[in-house]
Design an enzyme around this catalytic site. Structure first.
Site, PDB file in Angstrom:
ATOM      1  N   LYS A 183       0.859  -1.190   0.000  1.00 38.28           N
ATOM      2  CA  LYS A 183       0.000   0.000   0.000  1.00 38.28           C
ATOM      3  C   LYS A 183       0.892   1.235   0.000  1.00 38.28           C
ATOM      4  CE  LYS A 183      -3.518   2.484   2.563  1.00 38.28           C
ATOM      5  NZ  LYS A 183      -4.575   2.426   3.575  1.00 38.28           N
ATOM      6  N   LYS A 197      -2.247  -1.462  -3.804  1.00 42.95           N
ATOM      7  CA  LYS A 197      -3.108  -0.285  -3.702  1.00 42.95           C
ATOM      8  C   LYS A 197      -2.272   0.983  -3.781  1.00 42.95           C
ATOM      9  CE  LYS A 197      -6.113   1.897  -0.390  1.00 42.95           C
ATOM     10  NZ  LYS A 197      -6.506   1.961   0.983  1.00 42.95           N
TER      11      LYS A 197
HETATM   12  C1  PBG Z   1      -7.023   3.795   5.612  1.00 41.89           C
HETATM   13  C2  PBG Z   1      -7.550   3.473   4.269  1.00 41.89           C
HETATM   14  C3  PBG Z   1      -7.448   4.325   3.163  1.00 41.89           C
HETATM   15  C4  PBG Z   1      -8.105   3.707   2.114  1.00 41.89           C
HETATM   16  C5  PBG Z   1      -8.592   2.471   2.574  1.00 41.89           C
HETATM   17  N1  PBG Z   1      -8.234   2.346   3.908  1.00 41.89           N
HETATM   18  C6  PBG Z   1      -6.869   5.683   3.030  1.00 41.89           C
HETATM   19  C7  PBG Z   1      -5.597   5.993   3.678  1.00 41.89           C
HETATM   20  O1  PBG Z   1      -4.701   5.158   3.814  1.00 41.89           O
HETATM   21  O2  PBG Z   1      -5.474   7.146   4.089  1.00 41.89           O
HETATM   22  C8  PBG Z   1      -8.232   4.312   0.743  1.00 41.89           C
HETATM   23  C9  PBG Z   1      -9.267   3.767  -0.161  1.00 41.89           C
HETATM   24  C10 PBG Z   1      -9.602   4.659  -1.301  1.00 41.89           C
HETATM   25  O3  PBG Z   1      -8.978   5.703  -1.544  1.00 41.89           O
HETATM   26  O4  PBG Z   1     -10.531   4.287  -2.028  1.00 41.89           O
HETATM   27  N2  PBG Z   1      -6.746   2.749   6.462  1.00 41.89           N
END
Ligand code: PBG
Length: 336
Positions: free
Chosen positions: A205, A259
């Site tokens: 991520k 991601k």
């Molecule tokens: C946070 C989380 C995020 C997303 C899913 N879980 C955002 C972040 O890390 O700040 C993003 C999902 C999206 O942008 O569709 N745990």
């Protein structure tokens, strides 16, 4: 060349357009396919009742209260979508510096899980494991001296995982990027008697600007202090993603995720080619909003771009995709 002796004929004997000439040959020679079995729909939850609140930065997506949830999710079930991912918007007064509401067995995601399990027993429920919906500083873990404290956060995440499993969540998806969290969550689940509950790891991520609309959807954009670069990955890195995936698999991850999605197709391809394990992409909020905004302006054609973007994930090696387009895509796939 030597590896493909039969596919390197030359023009005019070889004409690659022949196989493209008719729909039936195009169907026969297609190397990848997309079906509703590939789709996971992220769903935003909200306290209160009787509301479906539009998310400004994500046209077409809503936050739903529990009274509306069976109807909302029922559309996905009818379309044959195998699983949804739940994300709760926590009211500000429930947030604190430790994210303690994450451990409340009566919090929104747990109540939603119980309701959905009772209503749709065969629908897969994926629960988010991270503290950002619950912390007043918007970070995914607890802060000590201004930094997210890895090992202390693991203990809270492990407890959060068990609370969600008890509420009926089938798959826990840690999105926090702490080191060692898959091992910590796996032992906590096993100890609590949940050895069949799955872990879908947000293994690679990245610290991405494409999460902007999601943070608006959950109200964590306003609260987030600083950024997440001390725990989410640097977009410059690719080898490091393989190390993250290798560690998560060793620690017991059942599925891994990359991601964001479209800007990271190279990572997906490397992960799948290296490990050959169930691999998922999250086509994140910013990717959805970009496409949706251009579609709504009439600049892109929804009849082509939605499925084309999702097919790219299959071509890169994904088993499935978390996508806000899940309902639209499934509807289009049904129509044929
Ligand atoms: C946070 C989380 C995020 C997303 C899913 N879980 C955002 C972040 O890390 O700040 C993003 C999902 C999206 O942008 O569709 N745990």
């Amino acid at each position: 060349m030597d590896h493909f002796p039969n596919s390197t004929g030359s023009f005019p004997a070889t004409r690659l357009r022949r196989n493209r000439a008719d729909e039936w040959t195009r169907r026969l020679v297609a190397e990848n396919s997309l079906s509703c079995d590939d789709l996971i729909w992220p769903v935003f939850l909200k306290e209160g009742s009787g509301t479906r609140e539009a998310i400004t930065a994500m046209p077409g997506q809503v936050r739903v209260s529990l009274s509306e949830l069976p109807d909302h999710v029922g559309r996905a079930v009818e379309l044959g979508i195998p699983a949804i991912a739940l994300f709760p918007a926590t009211p500000a007064q429930r947030k604190d510096s430790e994210g303690s509401h994450a451990l409340d067995a009566d919090n929104l995601i747990c109540r939603a899980a119980r309701l959905l399990k009772a209503t749709f027993p065969n629908l897969g429920l994926i629960g988010d494991v991270a503290l950002d919906p619950y912390t007043d500083h918007g970070h995914d873990g607890v802060l000590r001296q201004g930094r997210v404290a890895n090992d202390e956060t693991l203990q809270v995440l492990a407890a959060q995982t068990v609370v969600q499993a008890q509420a009926g969540i089938d798959t826990l998806a840690p999105s926090d990027m702490m080191d060692g969290r898959i091992g910590a969550l796996r032992s906590a689940l096993d100890l609590a008697g949940f050895s069949d509950v799955r872990l879908m790891s947000y293994a690679a991520k990245y610290a991405s600007g494409f999460y902007g609309p999601f943070r608006d959807a959950l109200g964590s954009a306003a609260t987030l202090k600083g950024d997440k670069r001390t725990y989410q990955m640097d977009p410059a890195n690719s080898d490091e993603a393989l190390r993250e995936v290798a560690l998560d698999l060793q620690e017991g991850a059942d599925m891994v995720m990359v991601k964001p999605g479209m800007p990271y197709l190279d990572i997906i391809q490397r992960v799948k080619a290296t490990f050959a394990v169930p691999t998922f992409a999250y086509q994140v909020s910013g990717e959805y909003s970009m496409l949706k905004a251009a579609i709504n302006q009439g600049w892109l054609d929804p009849d082509t771009v939605i499925l084309e973007a999702l097919m790219a994930f299959k071509r890169a090696g994904c088993n499935g995709i978390l996508t806000y387009f899940a309902l639209e895509a499934a509807t289009r796939l049904k129509r044929g």
